[in-house]
Write an enzyme that holds these catalytic residues in place. Structure first.
Site, PDB file in Angstrom:
ATOM      1  N   GLY A 163       8.279  12.272  -5.032  1.00  0.00           N
ATOM      2  CA  GLY A 163       7.276  12.001  -4.613  1.00  0.00           C
ATOM      3  C   GLY A 163       6.449  11.021  -4.001  1.00  0.00           C
ATOM      4  N   LYS A 192      -5.682   2.542   4.642  1.00  0.00           N
ATOM      5  CA  LYS A 192      -4.556   2.125   3.064  1.00  0.00           C
ATOM      6  C   LYS A 192      -5.076   1.081   2.211  1.00  0.00           C
ATOM      7  CE  LYS A 192      -0.677   4.513   4.532  1.00  0.00           C
ATOM      8  NZ  LYS A 192       1.154   4.400   4.513  1.00  0.00           N
ATOM      9  N   THR A 207       0.572  -1.393  -0.102  1.00  0.00           N
ATOM     10  CA  THR A 207       0.435  -0.110  -0.048  1.00  0.00           C
ATOM     11  C   THR A 207       0.719   1.029  -0.176  1.00  0.00           C
ATOM     12  OG1 THR A 207      -0.061   0.187   2.131  1.00  0.00           O
ATOM     13  CG2 THR A 207      -1.728  -0.831   1.135  1.00  0.00           C
ATOM     14  N   LYS A 220      20.684   5.122   1.364  1.00  0.00           N
ATOM     15  CA  LYS A 220      21.078   5.668   3.159  1.00  0.00           C
ATOM     16  C   LYS A 220      21.523   4.419   3.228  1.00  0.00           C
ATOM     17  CE  LYS A 220      18.177   9.124   3.344  1.00  0.00           C
ATOM     18  NZ  LYS A 220      17.668   9.118   1.935  1.00  0.00           N
TER      19      LYS A 220
END
Length: 337
Positions: A175, A44, A14, A132
């Site tokens: 986004g 969700k 989701t 990361k």
């Protein structure tokens, strides 16, 4: 690769990438046997189910579950051919403040996905990573590096099981939930865009670019590769200028666990890194397949010793203008300055 008549499960289905993968798979492979959306957030799932009603998409299934729960994963994986592991705790400051929770989801969850895959008939697993995880300085990155290592090493413990495990690693997804562009778009209303560091840079990839990487790995991974895309970087100041040229831009300092520049390949990785054209592949130190055959098949070229791939030393950059076009295309069609 033809996914029609196959069954796929997406952990964290989701999330931003999970929804983009769902749309891509259902659009391009309408005869897929089953697409399972596995996540722990019932709200969700309820909202996503409104976009994919059972009457129109009979092949989609919504499965409540946590990757921390191995028994639930085993039940969910039965009859599944391919698993895309996108579930993670990903917010750096939250992970720093709640380390136990981050470890349970990102490390124990990864191990559970591996074991559940080995105990069922899953044939292919692709795990999502992050820049990361490369030379990590925060807990989130450290847990994702551990996860990467677990998925790569899973190819060593599979025995005669033909299953393949691989990893895709990329930078900031334009986004996606919690990322800087939606944050700035929202803060623009207040007339203030807080800058962490004026020198800060990040890699940039679209949701579709992330989807394409996953599909590439599902189709072409031999097992154990960590794929890295060749993508542009942006400067955080250019993002701020693209979104709010009239806004104040106070420097507030970097948050706990943040880097000024991100890496995706370190100089130490260069000994195992090959250029495949569109992507790099960091191959495992212990191979279960023929390296020469791999080089021949993909026209792979070994990178120079000491090669590294950093957002601050990239050769390709987004500009204020290209960022505005990308925001309009990928994030907010109504966007204008």
């Amino acid at each position: 690769m033809d996914l029609n008549s196959r069954s796929i499960l997406i952990t964290g289905g989701t999330g931003s990438l999970g929804k983009a993968l769902t749309n891509h798979i259902l659009t391009n492979y309408p005869n897929i046997e089953r697409l399972v959306i596995y996540s722990r957030d019932e709200q969700k799932q309820f909202q996503m189910a409104q976009d994919y009603p059972q009457s129109k998409y009979p092949q989609i299934r919504f499965f409540i579950g946590d990757v921390r729960d191995k028994e639930r994963l085993i039940r969910a994986f039965k009859g599944v051919d391919m698993v895309i592991h996108a579930a993670a705790m990903k917010h750096v400051p939250i992970a720093e403040y709640n380390p136990d929770e981050c470890i349970k989801t990102n490390i124990v969850g990864a191990q559970n996905v591996i074991h559940a895959s080995l105990e069922t008939n899953v044939q292919n697993v692709v795990a999502l990573s992050t820049d990361k995880a490369c030379a990590p300085i925060n807990l989130y990155g450290a847990t994702k590096l551990t996860s990467d290592k677990l998925f790569v090493a899973a190819n060593n413990i599979k025995g005669d099981n033909p299953i393949r495990f691989s990893v895709v690693r990329y930078g900031n997804v334009m986004g996606s939930n919690g990322s800087v562009i939606p944050f700035f778009l929202n803060k623009r209303k207040e007339g203030i865009l807080p800058i962490t560091d004026t020198n800060m840079t990040r890699f940039n990839i679209s949701l579709q670019g992330g989807v394409d990487m996953v599909m590439h790995a599902l189709d072409l991974a031999w097992g154990g590769e960590l794929f890295v895309p060749k993508i542009p970087s942006y400067k955080i100041l250019d993002v701020a200028e693209a979104i709010g040229p009239e806004c104040e831009k106070p420097v507030v300092g970097i948050r706990p666990g943040e880097k000024v520049h991100e890496e995706m390949i370190t100089a130490s990785d260069s000994f195992y890194t090959y250029d495949l054209g569109k992507y790099y592949a960091i191959i495992p130190a212990t191979l279960s397949w023929d390296l020469n055959e791999f080089i021949k098949t993909f026209k792979a070229e070994k990178v120079q010793e000491g090669f590294s791939y950093s957002s601050g030393e990239n050769t390709e950059w987004e500009t204020v203008e290209t960022l505005r076009n990308l925001i309009k295309e990928h994030v907010d069609p109504e966007f204008k300055v």
